[in-house]
Scaffold this motif. Structure first.
Motif, PDB file in Angstrom:
ATOM      1  N   VAL A 162       0.862  -1.178   0.000  1.00  0.00           N
ATOM      2  CA  VAL A 162       0.000   0.000   0.000  1.00  0.00           C
ATOM      3  C   VAL A 162       0.902   1.232   0.000  1.00  0.00           C
ATOM      4  O   VAL A 162       1.912   1.276   0.708  1.00  0.00           O
ATOM      5  CB  VAL A 162      -0.980  -0.007   1.207  1.00  0.00           C
ATOM      6  N   MET A 163       0.555   2.205  -0.851  1.00  0.00           N
ATOM      7  CA  MET A 163       1.363   3.415  -0.995  1.00  0.00           C
ATOM      8  C   MET A 163       0.488   4.642  -0.766  1.00  0.00           C
ATOM      9  O   MET A 163      -0.637   4.717  -1.269  1.00  0.00           O
ATOM     10  CB  MET A 163       1.985   3.457  -2.386  1.00  0.00           C
ATOM     11  N   TRP A 164       1.039   5.592  -0.005  1.00  0.00           N
ATOM     12  CA  TRP A 164       0.309   6.821   0.300  1.00  0.00           C
ATOM     13  C   TRP A 164       1.237   8.012   0.120  1.00  0.00           C
ATOM     14  O   TRP A 164       2.231   8.139   0.841  1.00  0.00           O
ATOM     15  CB  TRP A 164      -0.223   6.769   1.734  1.00  0.00           C
ATOM     16  N   PRO A 165       0.937   8.895  -0.847  1.00  0.00           N
ATOM     17  CA  PRO A 165       1.770  10.090  -1.034  1.00  0.00           C
ATOM     18  C   PRO A 165       1.496  11.108   0.074  1.00  0.00           C
ATOM     19  O   PRO A 165       0.484  11.804   0.059  1.00  0.00           O
ATOM     20  CB  PRO A 165       1.344  10.625  -2.409  1.00  0.00           C
ATOM     21  N   VAL A 166       2.385  11.175   1.036  1.00  0.00           N
ATOM     22  CA  VAL A 166       2.179  12.002   2.231  1.00  0.00           C
ATOM     23  C   VAL A 166       2.093  13.482   1.877  1.00  0.00           C
ATOM     24  O   VAL A 166       1.231  14.196   2.388  1.00  0.00           O
ATOM     25  CB  VAL A 166       3.322  11.757   3.246  1.00  0.00           C
ATOM     26  N   SER A 167       2.949  13.952   1.002  1.00  0.00           N
ATOM     27  CA  SER A 167       2.995  15.381   0.675  1.00  0.00           C
ATOM     28  C   SER A 167       1.761  15.862  -0.069  1.00  0.00           C
ATOM     29  O   SER A 167       1.402  17.035   0.009  1.00  0.00           O
ATOM     30  CB  SER A 167       4.230  15.681  -0.174  1.00  0.00           C
TER      31      SER A 167
END
Length: 130
Positions: free
Chosen positions: A32-37
């Motif tokens: 699972v990938m989440w672009p924090v910015s």
């Protein structure tokens, strides 16, 4: 607990380890990938806090990644990955209270010194004198 699951993206791959044909044929491991910015769910202050506390898990592109291959099914691994990511982010948002410096009371200091003197006297009495 904010629900930012709409901002998540998933990638599947073959799991490693024991499992026979299921491991060799089926892509059950989920990343699972989440672009924090780029998130819209958190304030800039919260984003900086997340980046600071999870800096070891965020890659150079600013994406928080988590890989799960605990279960034999892709769906179950996806649920576990989302749950772990939500817990990880929510734990990183907890701010610790600043520590207040305190001093021991006079009574405590006296008690400690008195105990040290008693031990010193006890050891002094053990010595053999000519």
């Amino acid at each position: 607990m904010k629900d930012f699951t709409r901002e998540l993206s998933f990638k599947t791959s073959r799991s490693s380890g024991a499992g026979g044909q299921n491991v060799n044929k089926v892509e059950t491991s989920v990343t699972v990938m989440w672009p924090v910015s780029e998130t819209k769910m958190f304030s800039t202050e919260d984003i900086e806090l997340i980046k600071d506390k999870l800096r070891n898990r965020i890659n150079a592109e600013g994406v928080l990644q988590l890989t799960v291959s605990e279960s034999r099914t892709q769906l179950q691994n996806k649920k576990i990955a989302v749950q772990k990511l939500l817990e990880l982010v929510n734990r990183s948002l907890v701010r610790q209270k600043p520590r207040k410096a305190t001093k021991p009371s006079k009574r405590q200091i006296e008690k400690r010194i008195k105990a040290k003197k008693q031990i010193s006297e006890k050891k002094e009495q053990r010595k053999f004198r000519f």
